[in-house]
Write an enzyme that holds these catalytic residues in place. Structure first.
Site, PDB file in Angstrom:
ATOM      1  CB  ILE A 185     -37.226 -44.639 -10.143  1.00  0.00           C
ATOM      2  CG1 ILE A 185     -36.958 -43.210 -10.645  1.00  0.00           C
ATOM      3  CG2 ILE A 185     -36.192 -45.611 -10.681  1.00  0.00           C
ATOM      4  CD1 ILE A 185     -35.726 -42.567 -10.048  1.00  0.00           C
ATOM      5  CB  VAL A 283     -44.064 -42.915 -12.322  1.00  0.00           C
ATOM      6  CG1 VAL A 283     -43.182 -44.012 -12.889  1.00  0.00           C
ATOM      7  CG2 VAL A 283     -45.129 -43.498 -11.404  1.00  0.00           C
ATOM      8  CB  SER A 284     -39.000 -39.989 -12.331  1.00  0.00           C
ATOM      9  OG  SER A 284     -37.846 -39.618 -13.044  1.00  0.00           O
ATOM     10  N   PRO A 285     -38.798 -41.329 -15.315  1.00  0.00           N
ATOM     11  CG  PRO A 285     -38.515 -40.235 -17.377  1.00  0.00           C
ATOM     12  CD  PRO A 285     -39.135 -40.065 -15.999  1.00  0.00           C
TER      13      PRO A 285
END
Ligand SMILES: *[C@@H]1O[C@H](CO)[C@@H](O)[C@H](O)[C@H]1NC(C)=O
Ligand SMILES: *[C@@H]1O[C@H](CO)[C@@H](O)[C@H](O)[C@H]1NC(C)=O
Ligand SMILES: *[C@@H]1O[C@H](CO)[C@@H](O)[C@H](O)[C@H]1NC(C)=O
Ligand SMILES: *[C@@H]1O[C@H](CO)[C@@H](O)[C@H](O)[C@H]1NC(C)=O
Ligand SMILES: *[C@@H]1O[C@H](CO)[C@@H](O)[C@H](O)[C@H]1NC(C)=O
Ligand SMILES: *[C@@H]1O[C@H](CO)[C@@H](O)[C@H](O)[C@H]1NC(C)=O
Ligand SMILES: *[C@@H]1O[C@H](CO)[C@@H](O)[C@H](O)[C@H]1NC(C)=O
Ligand SMILES: *[C@@H]1O[C@H](CO)[C@@H](O)[C@H](O)[C@H]1NC(C)=O
Length: 705
Positions: A185, A283-285
Site C-alpha cells: 500500500i 510503499v509499505s507492506p
C-alpha cells in the site's frame, strides 16, 4: 476435396502462426551464472540498520542474510558482462561497492567485473546488523562503523559473485510480467495525491512484478530466478530484535527450498532466487494501514499523527503480529513469482546484446533543463539537506523524537544539533524550499554525512533494461524515470514493443529518498529525505536520458567525478564484546534448561545452554544451531539457523554470562513416530583462557500426536 483443402489451409495457417511465434520467441543465448553466500554479520548487541532506533539491537537470528549474485554475459565478448547482486541488507553503500570491485579485480587479476558493470541492490530489510554504511548519518544509531559487519557483507558479496563466475554456462533467460495485488500500500497517499499525472494510473503503488527465469541452454537445468517488485521490507517492525531478511528474505528462502533438492540446507543449494527491490520509497507492506494505537481511529491524513503525536500512529498487518505479517507478505510475493516463473514463455533475445553504462554525478550542482523540470523553468539541484519530517520517521517506524510529518514547525533541540553541523545559507534555504532544513548535511566536516557524488547505472540484457538507482524512488518517481528512459530509447530508435524496463532500487550507494516535485511540496518523510531539493528527480531523469541514449547508440559516457572514499576514514564508538564469563560450576555448552521427551506437531521445542557472545565468531556459511534427526543410525542435521522455523536467541545473564536458546516451531505437517530428534548449539567462547569452540546438545526427543 473440400475437406482436404480446408485441412491444408488450416495447416498452412497453423504453420504461419508457429513461424511468427517462433520469431517472437527466438531464444537469445547468454552466458549465465548464479551464486549465493552468507553476509550475516554480528547478530548480538549491534544496532539494526533501517529504523534508526538505537535500542533495536540484535538478540539473535531468525534467518541468515544472503548475497545473491547473477552474471549475464555476451557469449562472444568477455567485456560485455553485467552482474546483478541482491543483498539481504538495508541498502548497498558506496563503501561496500568500492571494496567489492577492488577485491574482484585482485581476485581475478583483471577488471572483468568493475564499478561500471556490477550492480549491488539492497533488499531493504530493516532487521539487519548495521554500521556498514561508512557515512555518518546512516551509522549514527549504531554508534559508528562496525567493521566486522562491513567485512561480512563485502566478503559475502564477493564470494557470491565468484561462485556465479565459476558456474557460468551457456543459457537462456525468460521474462514474464504479472500483478501482485495484495502485498503493498502507499504510506504517503497525502503526497501521492499531489501528483498531476496520478489520473493515468489505477493504483497509488506499482503492483507489477517482473520475473526473470534462468536456465541451461537445453532448458533442462534451472539456474535461478530474479524478480522485481516494490515493497518496503518492514513487515518486521522496530521492536524485532532478531536478524532477518523480512518479507523478501522469506520469499527467497521459500523459492530456494522449492527448487533445490530435498534435504538441501538453507543457503546451500545451487538454485538462487532473488526477490529484488524496486521503487519502494512510499510503499509499505503493512496492509491494514496506519491507525492510532490508543483509540483505533485513523491517523490525521496529512501529518500521520494522533492528537499531534507521531509515535501513536503505526501501520499494521495483514497478520496478527509482525512475524505472521512477514510470512504473509513474503508468501504473496512468492506465489506470484512462482506462477510467473512456471509459465514464462518469452525469451530475452534482442540479438543477445549485453551492455551497460555507468557514470558518477555530483548531485549538488546539476543544472536541470526545463525539459525535465515540473516548473517549466531551468532549475538547479541543491546542497544536501534533510527536512524536519525526516526525524518524524514513517508510519512503518515512527520517530522517537518530537516531530511530525508535513511539518514546518521548529524545535529548539534539533535546531541546536543542526547548528552544530552547519548553518544553512540563505541560498540553500531558498533552493530547498519549501523544505524546512533540519540537518545541513551537504558538507564533509570532518566526515561525509551523506554521499553527494552518486552512481547512475543502466544495463541492457536483450530487450530488458535494468536501472540501478542509489536510493529509494517513490512510486511515481519510478514511473516517471521509466518514461524518460523509454523516451530516450525511442529517440535513439532502440525501443521495441517487447522492450521492458525494471528499476533496481537502493543500488551501489545510498542517498535516502527521491520524490516527485509535487510530493516534495508536501514535505512528509520521503520529501524531507529527498536530499538535493525539489528538482532531484528531474536531475535523475536528465542524467538517465543521456545515459540511456548513449547506451542505445553505443557511445561512451564520462566516468564523472570520483565519489568520496570513506574507507579508513570512518568513526566508531562500538566496543568489542566483553570476555565471556560463567558460573564457577559450569562449562560452556552446559544445559541451562533442556527439552521435554516428546512434542506434538505445532509445538515449539526449546533448549537453553550456558554459552558465549555470538559476536566472537560469525559462523559464516555455517550455523549456530542444528535440528538433528536420527536417520538410518546416524544423526543428520535437517535444519539450521538459516531456516525460518528455527530461532537462535542470545541473552545476557548477570554481567558477562550468556544464555543461548534454540527454538524450533515444529511444523504441523512434521511426520510423527518413533524417530529421535535433538537440538544442538555450536559457539565460540573468548576470555582470558583463550578462544575455543564449544558444543551444546539437548536430550533426545520424539514427535508424536
Ligand atoms: C585492477 O588491478 C590492477 C593491478 O592489480 C591495477 O593496476 C588497476 O588499477 C586495478 N583497476 C581498478 C579499476 O582498480
Ligand atoms: C510491532 O509489532 C507488534 C506485534 O508483533 C506490536 O505489538 C507492536 O505494537 C508493534 N510496534 C511498533 C512500534 O510498530
Ligand atoms: C550551471 O549553470 C551556471 C550558470 O549558467 C554555470 O555557472 C554552472 O557552471 C553550471 N553548472 C554545471 C555543473 O554545468
Ligand atoms: C533553459 O536553458 C537553455 C540553455 O541555457 C535555454 O536555451 C532555454 O531557453 C532555457 N529555458 C527556459 C524555459 O528558460
Ligand atoms: C507551513 O507554512 C506555510 C506557509 O508559511 C503554511 O501555509 C502552512 O500551513 C504550514 N504548514 C504546517 C503544517 O504548519
Ligand atoms: C560498441 O562500442 C565498442 C567500444 O567502442 C565497440 O568495441 C563495439 O564493437 C561497439 N558495438 C557495436 C555493436 O557497435
Ligand atoms: C535408510 O537406508 C535404507 C537402506 O540403505 C535406504 O533404502 C533408505 O532410503 C534410507 N533412508 C533414509 C531416510 O535415508
Ligand atoms: C539418543 O539417541 C541416540 C541414538 O539412538 C543414543 O545413542 C543415545 O544414547 C540417546 N541419548 C539419550 C540420552 O537417550
Amino acid at each position: 476435396m473440400i475437406i482436404r483443402l480446408h485441412l491444408s489451409a488450416i495447416v498452412l495457417i497453423l504453420s504461419l502462426i508457429s513461424l511468427i511465434k517462433a520469431k517472437q520467441n527466438d531464444p537469445g543465448q547468454f552466458l549465465v551464472g548464479a551464486g549465493i553466500y552468507d553476509i550475516t554479520g554480528q547478530v548480538a548487541e549491534i544496532g539494526f540498520m533501517g529504523y534508526a532506533v538505537p535500542k533495536q539491537r540484535g538478540r539473535g537470528l531468525l534467518q541468515r542474510m544472503r548475497s545473491r549474485a547473477f552474471i549475464i554475459g555476451d557469449v562472444n565478448k568477455e567485456e560485455n558482462r553485467v552482474v546483478y547482486v541482491s543483498a539481504d541488507n538495508g541498502m548497498a553503500f558506496q563503501i561496500i561497492k568500492t571494496e567489492v570491485v577492488d577485491r574482484l579485480n585482485k581476485t581475478l587479476g583483471s577488471n572483468l567485473y568493475n564499478d561500471k558493470n556490477v550492480l549491488i541492490s539492497g533488499t531493504h530489510t530493516h532487521s539487519t546488523p548495521g554500521g556498514t554504511g561508512g557515512t555518518a548519518l546512516v551509522d549514527i544509531t549504531t554508534f559508528g562503523f562496525v567493521k566486522e559487519n562491513w567485512e561480512a557483507c563485502v566478503n559475502g558479496i564477493v564470494q557470491s559473485i565468484m561462485l556465479a563466475h565459476k558456474n557460468l554456462q551457456l543459457g537462456r533467460i525468460k521474462i514474464n510480467v504479472g500483478q501482485v495485488d495484495n502485498a503493498n500500500i502507499n504510506r504517503s497517499p497525502a503526497s501521492y495525491l499531489n501528483n498531476v499525472d496520478r489520473g493515468e494510473y489505477k493504483d497509488n503503488t506499482d503492483h507489477e512484478m517482473t520475473v526473470l527465469r534462468f536456465e541451461s541452454i537445453d532448458g533442462k537445468t534451472e539456474i535461478g530466478m530474479i524478480n522485481f517488485y516494490p515493497v518496503h521490507a518492514v513487515s518486521l517492525n522496530n521492536t524485532n530484535l532478531l536478524v532477518a531478511g523480512d518479507n523478501k528474505g522469506y520469499a527467497s528462502y521459500l523459492f530456494e527450498k522449492l527448487k533445490n533438492p530435498p534435504g538441501t540446507l538453507a543457503g546451500q543449494g545451487s538454485f538462487v532466487a532473488a526477490f529484488g527491490q524496486s521503487n519502494e520509497g512510499d510503499v509499505s507492506p503493512n496492509l491494514m494501514g496506519p491507525k492510532c494505537i490508543d483509540t483505533g481511529l485513523p491517523c490525521e491524513f496529512y501529518t500521520s499523527t494522533c492528537n499531534g503525536k507521531t509515535e501513536k500512529c503505526i501501520a499494521f498487518g495483514p497478520g496478527n503480529n509482525m512475524y505472521e505479517s512477514n510470512v504473509i507478505i513474503g508468501q504473496r510475493q512468492y506465489d506470484v513469482a512462482k506462477d510467473l516463473y512456471d509459465n514464462a514463455q518469452v525469451f530475452l533475445n534482442g540479438n543477445s546484446i549485453v551492455n551497460f553504462r555507468h557514470t558518477y554525478v555530483d548531485m549538488q550542482t546539476i543544472n536541470v533543463s526545463s525539459r525535465f523540470t515540473s516548473t517549466g523553468h531551468n532549475e538547479t539541484t541543491c546542497q544536501a539537506a534533510l527536512g524536519y519530517s525526516f526525524a518524524a520517521g514513517t508510519t512503518d517506524g515512527p520517530g522517537d523524537f518530537d516531530f511530525t510529518q508535513s511539518t514546518n514547525s521548529t524545535n529548539p533541540f534539533w535546531q541546536f544539533v543542526a547548528a552544530f553541523l552547519a548553518k544553512p545559507t540563505q541560498q540553500q534555504i531558498q533552493c530547498q524550499a519549501p523544505k524546512p532544513i533540519l540537518l545541513d548535511v551537504g558538507l564533509i566536516k570532518p566526515i561525509e554525512w551523506v554521499p553527494f557524488v552518486l552512481p547512475h547505472q543502466i544495463f541492457q540484457i536483450g530487450q530488458l533494461f535494468m536501472v540501478g538507482v542509489p536510493g529509494e524512488f517513490s512510486t511515481m518517481s519510478g514511473r516517471r524515470l521509466k518514461i524518460t528512459i523509454q523516451q530516450a530509447l525511442q529517440d535513439a530508435g532502440t525501443w521495441t514493443p517487447d522492450s521492458h524496463i525494471v528499476i533496481a532500487g537502493l543500488s551501489n550507494s545510498y542517498s535516502h529518498y527521491i520524490t516527485t516535485y509535487e510530493e516534495y511540496q508536501q514535505q512528509r518523510y520521503e520529501g524531507a529525505s529527498t536530499l538535493y531539493g525539489p528538482h532531484t528527480l528531474a536531475a535523475y531523469q536528465q542524467t538517465f536520458y543521456d545515459l540511456s541514449m548513449k547506451l542505445a547508440r553505443n557511445e561512451s559516457v564520462p566516468s564523472g567525478p570520483q565519489p568520496f572514499d570513506m574507507r579508513g576514514k570512518t568513526f566508531s564508538f562500538v566496543l568489542p564484546p566483553i570476555p565471556d564469563g560463567l558460573p564457577i560450576d559450569k562449562n560452556f555448552g552446559d544445559i541451562f534448561t533442556d527439552v521435554d521427551p516428546s512434542y506434538k506437531p505445532g509445538d515449539t521445542v526449546r533448549c537453553s545452554w550456558w554459552g558465549a557472545n555470538p559476536r566472537n565468531d560469525l559462523f559464516t556459511e555455517k550455523s549456530y544451531l542444528y535440528v538433528d534427526q536420527f536417520i538410518n543410525q546416524t544423526w543428520v542435521p535437517i535444519l539450521t539457523d538459516g531456516d525460518i522455523e528455527t530461532r537462535f536467541l542470545w541473552r545476557r545473564e548477570i554481567i558477562d554470562d550468556s544464555i543461548i536458546t534454540v527454538e524450533w516451531d515444529i511444523p504441523v505437517t512434521q511426520q510423527t513416530g518413533q524417530d529421535l530428534y535433538r537440538l544442538r548449539h555450536v559457539g565460540v567462547k573468548k576470555n582470558a583462557a583463550g578462544r575455543r569452540q564449544y558444543n551444546g546438545q539437548s536430550k533426545n526427543f520424539t514427535i508424536n500426536n
